[in-house]
Design a protein around this motif. Sequence first.
Motif, PDB file in Angstrom:
ATOM      1  N   GLU A  72     -74.586 -20.622  56.848  1.00  0.00           N
ATOM      2  CA  GLU A  72     -74.704 -21.694  55.859  1.00  0.00           C
ATOM      3  C   GLU A  72     -75.078 -21.135  54.486  1.00  0.00           C
ATOM      4  OE1 GLU A  72     -75.929 -25.411  58.744  1.00  0.00           O
ATOM      5  OE2 GLU A  72     -77.465 -23.981  58.145  1.00  0.00           O
ATOM      6  N   VAL A  75     -71.900 -19.816  53.049  1.00  0.00           N
ATOM      7  CA  VAL A  75     -71.070 -20.914  52.541  1.00  0.00           C
ATOM      8  C   VAL A  75     -71.590 -21.374  51.190  1.00  0.00           C
ATOM      9  CG1 VAL A  75     -70.431 -23.335  52.902  1.00  0.00           C
ATOM     10  CG2 VAL A  75     -70.249 -21.702  54.777  1.00  0.00           C
ATOM     11  N   MET A  76     -72.899 -21.498  51.076  1.00  0.00           N
ATOM     12  CA  MET A  76     -73.472 -21.922  49.794  1.00  0.00           C
ATOM     13  C   MET A  76     -73.133 -20.919  48.696  1.00  0.00           C
ATOM     14  SD  MET A  76     -77.118 -23.642  50.772  1.00  0.00           S
ATOM     15  CE  MET A  76     -77.557 -23.839  49.068  1.00  0.00           C
ATOM     16  N   THR A  79     -68.719 -20.898  48.682  1.00  0.00           N
ATOM     17  CA  THR A  79     -68.079 -22.157  48.337  1.00  0.00           C
ATOM     18  C   THR A  79     -68.649 -22.749  47.051  1.00  0.00           C
ATOM     19  OG1 THR A  79     -67.782 -22.578  50.667  1.00  0.00           O
ATOM     20  CG2 THR A  79     -67.501 -24.441  49.208  1.00  0.00           C
ATOM     21  N   LEU A  80     -69.926 -22.588  46.852  1.00  0.00           N
ATOM     22  CA  LEU A  80     -70.559 -23.214  45.696  1.00  0.00           C
ATOM     23  C   LEU A  80     -70.664 -22.258  44.511  1.00  0.00           C
ATOM     24  CD1 LEU A  80     -73.264 -25.124  47.698  1.00  0.00           C
ATOM     25  CD2 LEU A  80     -71.104 -25.986  46.839  1.00  0.00           C
ATOM     26  N   GLU A 111     -73.250 -30.256  43.971  1.00  0.00           N
ATOM     27  CA  GLU A 111     -72.511 -29.721  45.116  1.00  0.00           C
ATOM     28  C   GLU A 111     -73.459 -29.169  46.169  1.00  0.00           C
ATOM     29  OE1 GLU A 111     -71.700 -29.030  41.966  1.00  0.00           O
ATOM     30  OE2 GLU A 111     -69.649 -29.748  41.738  1.00  0.00           O
ATOM     31  N   TYR A 115     -73.847 -30.666  49.928  1.00  0.00           N
ATOM     32  CA  TYR A 115     -73.650 -29.760  51.066  1.00  0.00           C
ATOM     33  C   TYR A 115     -74.852 -29.842  52.012  1.00  0.00           C
ATOM     34  CZ  TYR A 115     -73.135 -25.571  53.856  1.00  0.00           C
ATOM     35  OH  TYR A 115     -73.054 -24.705  54.909  1.00  0.00           O
ATOM     36  N   SER A 118     -74.858 -33.034  53.929  1.00  0.00           N
ATOM     37  CA  SER A 118     -73.815 -33.063  54.965  1.00  0.00           C
ATOM     38  C   SER A 118     -74.231 -32.277  56.207  1.00  0.00           C
ATOM     39  CB  SER A 118     -72.497 -32.515  54.412  1.00  0.00           C
ATOM     40  OG  SER A 118     -72.537 -31.105  54.289  1.00  0.00           O
ATOM     41  N   LYS A 119     -75.141 -31.345  56.048  1.00  0.00           N
ATOM     42  CA  LYS A 119     -75.640 -30.561  57.179  1.00  0.00           C
ATOM     43  C   LYS A 119     -76.930 -31.151  57.754  1.00  0.00           C
ATOM     44  CE  LYS A 119     -72.377 -27.613  57.081  1.00  0.00           C
ATOM     45  NZ  LYS A 119     -71.413 -27.601  58.173  1.00  0.00           N
TER      46      LYS A 119
END
Length: 138
Positions: A72, A75-76, A79-80, A111, A115, A118-119
């Motif tokens: 995660e 991803v942060m 993606t961010l 964002e 995120y 959403s988790k």
Amino acid sequence: MKKELKDYLHLYLGCKVEYGYDGTKKIGKLVGKDDSAGWQVDKLRVLAPYQYVRDELIKPILRPLSDMTEDEKVVMHDTLWITKEEDKHYSVSHKCTYWHLKCCGREKEPEVFLYLLSKHFDLFGLIDAGLAIDKTKL
């Protein structure tokens, strides 16, 4: 100001919740709200897919920020668009009954916030306030 779960539940649609009375509690998924009947909880069954539940009979099952996995975090970063250069200035922390998000570029904060929601992370101190269940302690 006293926290009330009804002010936060809409942010956790799709989250697993514990619902019902003591001794007969069940696990389901928060899927919506009917203003006249209450929160709609998916019972995870085929027949009668959801039931209505009152605010006081629901507790979302949330994750503390300390439960964030390495994936995660990646991803942060990826993606961010948080670069390695910015990483030394970036932090997510949870203190008492509030969340604090600090990032070099303020334009990234929405964002990151979405995120984390959403988790199903506890961004509002609901676990500490006794309004939510800590997923890591189930």
